[in-house]
Design a protein around this motif. Structure first.
Motif, PDB file in Angstrom:
ATOM      1  N   ARG A  54       0.828  -1.207   0.000  1.00 45.90           N
ATOM      2  CA  ARG A  54       0.000   0.000   0.000  1.00 45.90           C
ATOM      3  C   ARG A  54       0.860   1.253   0.000  1.00 45.90           C
ATOM      4  O   ARG A  54       0.589   2.204  -0.733  1.00 45.90           O
ATOM      5  CB  ARG A  54      -0.924  -0.002   1.212  1.00 45.90           C
ATOM      6  CG  ARG A  54      -1.999  -1.048   1.151  1.00 45.90           C
ATOM      7  CD  ARG A  54      -2.727  -1.134   2.457  1.00 45.90           C
ATOM      8  NE  ARG A  54      -3.776  -2.143   2.419  1.00 45.90           N
ATOM      9  CZ  ARG A  54      -4.448  -2.542   3.465  1.00 45.90           C
ATOM     10  NH1 ARG A  54      -4.209  -2.008   4.657  1.00 45.90           N
ATOM     11  NH2 ARG A  54      -5.369  -3.464   3.341  1.00 45.90           N
ATOM     12  N   GLY A  55       1.884   1.275   0.841  1.00 45.40           N
ATOM     13  CA  GLY A  55       2.786   2.425   0.861  1.00 45.40           C
ATOM     14  C   GLY A  55       3.525   2.591  -0.448  1.00 45.40           C
ATOM     15  O   GLY A  55       3.726   3.715  -0.927  1.00 45.40           O
ATOM     16  N   PHE A  56       3.943   1.481  -1.055  1.00 47.10           N
ATOM     17  CA  PHE A  56       4.639   1.524  -2.345  1.00 47.10           C
ATOM     18  C   PHE A  56       3.757   2.165  -3.414  1.00 47.10           C
ATOM     19  O   PHE A  56       4.245   2.875  -4.287  1.00 47.10           O
ATOM     20  CB  PHE A  56       5.035   0.099  -2.762  1.00 47.10           C
ATOM     21  CG  PHE A  56       5.912   0.035  -3.977  1.00 47.10           C
ATOM     22  CD1 PHE A  56       7.286   0.155  -3.862  1.00 47.10           C
ATOM     23  CD2 PHE A  56       5.373  -0.172  -5.234  1.00 47.10           C
ATOM     24  CE1 PHE A  56       8.104   0.092  -4.971  1.00 47.10           C
ATOM     25  CE2 PHE A  56       6.174  -0.241  -6.355  1.00 47.10           C
ATOM     26  CZ  PHE A  56       7.556  -0.111  -6.224  1.00 47.10           C
ATOM     27  N   LEU A  57       2.456   1.924  -3.328  1.00 44.81           N
ATOM     28  CA  LEU A  57       1.510   2.456  -4.309  1.00 44.81           C
ATOM     29  C   LEU A  57       0.944   3.820  -3.918  1.00 44.81           C
ATOM     30  O   LEU A  57      -0.041   4.273  -4.510  1.00 44.81           O
ATOM     31  CB  LEU A  57       0.369   1.457  -4.514  1.00 44.81           C
ATOM     32  CG  LEU A  57       0.783   0.118  -5.112  1.00 44.81           C
ATOM     33  CD1 LEU A  57      -0.389  -0.852  -5.134  1.00 44.81           C
ATOM     34  CD2 LEU A  57       1.359   0.307  -6.505  1.00 44.81           C
ATOM     35  N   ASN A  58       1.540   4.480  -2.913  1.00 46.34           N
ATOM     36  CA  ASN A  58       1.142   5.807  -2.456  1.00 46.34           C
ATOM     37  C   ASN A  58      -0.240   5.801  -1.806  1.00 46.34           C
ATOM     38  O   ASN A  58      -0.974   6.768  -1.880  1.00 46.34           O
ATOM     39  CB  ASN A  58       1.195   6.820  -3.610  1.00 46.34           C
ATOM     40  CG  ASN A  58       1.037   8.251  -3.154  1.00 46.34           C
ATOM     41  OD1 ASN A  58       1.184   8.565  -1.984  1.00 46.34           O
ATOM     42  ND2 ASN A  58       0.731   9.130  -4.080  1.00 46.34           N
TER      43      ASN A  58
ATOM     44  N   LEU B 288      11.859   5.400  -8.527  1.00 53.68           N
ATOM     45  CA  LEU B 288      11.778   4.457  -7.411  1.00 53.68           C
ATOM     46  C   LEU B 288      11.836   5.102  -6.025  1.00 53.68           C
ATOM     47  O   LEU B 288      11.476   4.460  -5.042  1.00 53.68           O
ATOM     48  CB  LEU B 288      12.906   3.429  -7.506  1.00 53.68           C
ATOM     49  CG  LEU B 288      12.738   2.331  -8.533  1.00 53.68           C
ATOM     50  CD1 LEU B 288      13.976   1.446  -8.580  1.00 53.68           C
ATOM     51  CD2 LEU B 288      11.523   1.494  -8.208  1.00 53.68           C
ATOM     52  N   LEU B 289      12.274   6.341  -5.929  1.00 53.65           N
ATOM     53  CA  LEU B 289      12.497   6.936  -4.613  1.00 53.65           C
ATOM     54  C   LEU B 289      11.201   7.094  -3.806  1.00 53.65           C
ATOM     55  O   LEU B 289      11.138   6.692  -2.644  1.00 53.65           O
ATOM     56  CB  LEU B 289      13.206   8.280  -4.752  1.00 53.65           C
ATOM     57  CG  LEU B 289      13.773   8.866  -3.475  1.00 53.65           C
ATOM     58  CD1 LEU B 289      14.706   7.874  -2.794  1.00 53.65           C
ATOM     59  CD2 LEU B 289      14.517  10.144  -3.774  1.00 53.65           C
ATOM     60  N   GLN B 290      10.152   7.645  -4.398  1.00 51.11           N
ATOM     61  CA  GLN B 290       8.896   7.808  -3.662  1.00 51.11           C
ATOM     62  C   GLN B 290       8.247   6.467  -3.313  1.00 51.11           C
ATOM     63  O   GLN B 290       7.828   6.277  -2.163  1.00 51.11           O
ATOM     64  CB  GLN B 290       7.926   8.680  -4.444  1.00 51.11           C
ATOM     65  CG  GLN B 290       6.654   8.981  -3.662  1.00 51.11           C
ATOM     66  CD  GLN B 290       5.641   9.734  -4.480  1.00 51.11           C
ATOM     67  OE1 GLN B 290       5.434   9.405  -5.642  1.00 51.11           O
ATOM     68  NE2 GLN B 290       5.016  10.739  -3.880  1.00 51.11           N
ATOM     69  N   PRO B 291       8.150   5.511  -4.248  1.00 48.04           N
ATOM     70  CA  PRO B 291       7.578   4.217  -3.861  1.00 48.04           C
ATOM     71  C   PRO B 291       8.366   3.510  -2.760  1.00 48.04           C
ATOM     72  O   PRO B 291       7.774   2.887  -1.869  1.00 48.04           O
ATOM     73  CB  PRO B 291       7.596   3.404  -5.160  1.00 48.04           C
ATOM     74  CG  PRO B 291       7.581   4.421  -6.237  1.00 48.04           C
ATOM     75  CD  PRO B 291       8.344   5.589  -5.702  1.00 48.04           C
ATOM     76  N   MET B 292       9.689   3.615  -2.781  1.00 43.67           N
ATOM     77  CA  MET B 292      10.494   2.993  -1.721  1.00 43.67           C
ATOM     78  C   MET B 292      10.236   3.662  -0.378  1.00 43.67           C
ATOM     79  O   MET B 292      10.146   2.989   0.645  1.00 43.67           O
ATOM     80  CB  MET B 292      11.985   3.073  -2.051  1.00 43.67           C
ATOM     81  CG  MET B 292      12.433   2.074  -3.033  1.00 43.67           C
ATOM     82  SD  MET B 292      12.249   0.414  -2.371  1.00 43.67           S
ATOM     83  CE  MET B 292      12.492  -0.517  -3.834  1.00 43.67           C
ATOM     84  N   LYS B 293      10.116   4.980  -0.377  1.00 45.18           N
ATOM     85  CA  LYS B 293       9.825   5.661   0.879  1.00 45.18           C
ATOM     86  C   LYS B 293       8.451   5.257   1.394  1.00 45.18           C
ATOM     87  O   LYS B 293       8.257   5.036   2.586  1.00 45.18           O
ATOM     88  CB  LYS B 293       9.903   7.178   0.714  1.00 45.18           C
ATOM     89  CG  LYS B 293       9.708   7.912   2.017  1.00 45.18           C
ATOM     90  CD  LYS B 293      10.039   9.379   1.922  1.00 45.18           C
ATOM     91  CE  LYS B 293       9.879  10.025   3.287  1.00 45.18           C
ATOM     92  NZ  LYS B 293      10.299  11.424   3.253  1.00 45.18           N
ATOM     93  N   GLY B 294       7.480   5.127   0.504  1.00 45.57           N
ATOM     94  CA  GLY B 294       6.154   4.668   0.901  1.00 45.57           C
ATOM     95  C   GLY B 294       6.190   3.266   1.481  1.00 45.57           C
ATOM     96  O   GLY B 294       5.504   2.973   2.466  1.00 45.57           O
ATOM     97  N   ALA B 295       6.982   2.388   0.875  1.00 45.08           N
ATOM     98  CA  ALA B 295       7.098   1.015   1.379  1.00 45.08           C
ATOM     99  C   ALA B 295       7.744   1.003   2.763  1.00 45.08           C
ATOM    100  O   ALA B 295       7.336   0.230   3.643  1.00 45.08           O
ATOM    101  CB  ALA B 295       7.897   0.157   0.407  1.00 45.08           C
TER     102      ALA B 295
END
Length: 142
Positions: free
Chosen positions: A24-28, A110-117
Motif C-alpha cells: 500500500r505504501g509503495f503504491l502511495n 523508485l524513490l517515492q515508492p520505496m519511501k512509501g514502502a
C-alpha cells in the motif's frame, strides 16, 4: 504464507500484515486503510490520512529508501552495462547517452515508492510511534 507481526502494545489486538502494508505504501496509499494518499508532495508524507485519520507525522523513513534505491538501480545499471559491453558492440557515446539518463530516471521513479514502502513497514511493525497511535485509535473506536 503471510508474514504477520503483532505489536508489543497490549491494547492493540489487530494483526497488521507487513507485505500488504508495504505494498500500500509503495503504491502511495495509506498503509492502514488503502484509501487515502500517503504523499502530499514528491517526498513529503502527509501528517495524517484524510480517509481513516492514521497519523504519519512521526515516521522515520530517512536514509533507508535512498539506500534501497541505490542498491537496486546500481545492480540493474551495472548488469546492463556489463551485458551490453560483453554481448553488443555499442559505441562509447551511446553508453554515455543511455546509462546516466537511465540511472537518473530509475532513481527518481523508485524513490517515492520505496519511501512509501518503508513507511508501510514502520506502520506494520509499530515502529516510531505507530504502535502507540494504533492503540490510541483502537481505544477511540471501542
Amino acid at each position: 504464507m503471510s508474514l504477520t507481526i503483532k505489536t508489543a502494545t497490549p491494547v492493540d489486538t489487530n494483526d497488521v500484515k507487513v507485505i500488504p502494508a508495504m505494498r500500500r505504501g509503495f503504491l502511495n496509499h495509506c498503509p492502514a486503510c488503502n484509501q487515502g494518499r500517503l504523499f502530499r508532495r514528491f517526498l513529503k508524507v502527509v501528517d495524517h490520512c484524510e480517509s481513516c485519520g492514521t497519523e504519519f507525522h512521526h515516521h522515520r523513513a530517512d536514509d533507508l529508501p535512498p539506500y534501497l534505491v541505490i542498491f537496486i538501480v546500481g545492480h540493474l545499471i551495472g548488469y546492463g552495462i556489463l551485458m551490453s559491453e560483453t554481448k553488443l558492440e555499442v559505441p562509447m557515446w551511446v553508453h554515455l547517452a543511455i546509462w546516466p539518463a537511465l540511472t537518473l530516471i530509475l532513481c527518481l521513479a523508485l524513490l517515492q515508492p520505496m519511501k512509501g514502502a518503508v513507511v508501510g513497514l514502520q506502520y506494520a511493525l509499530g515502529m516510531h510511534g505507530f504502535g502507540v497511535a494504533r492503540a490510541r485509535k483502537n481505544d477511540e473506536d471501542n
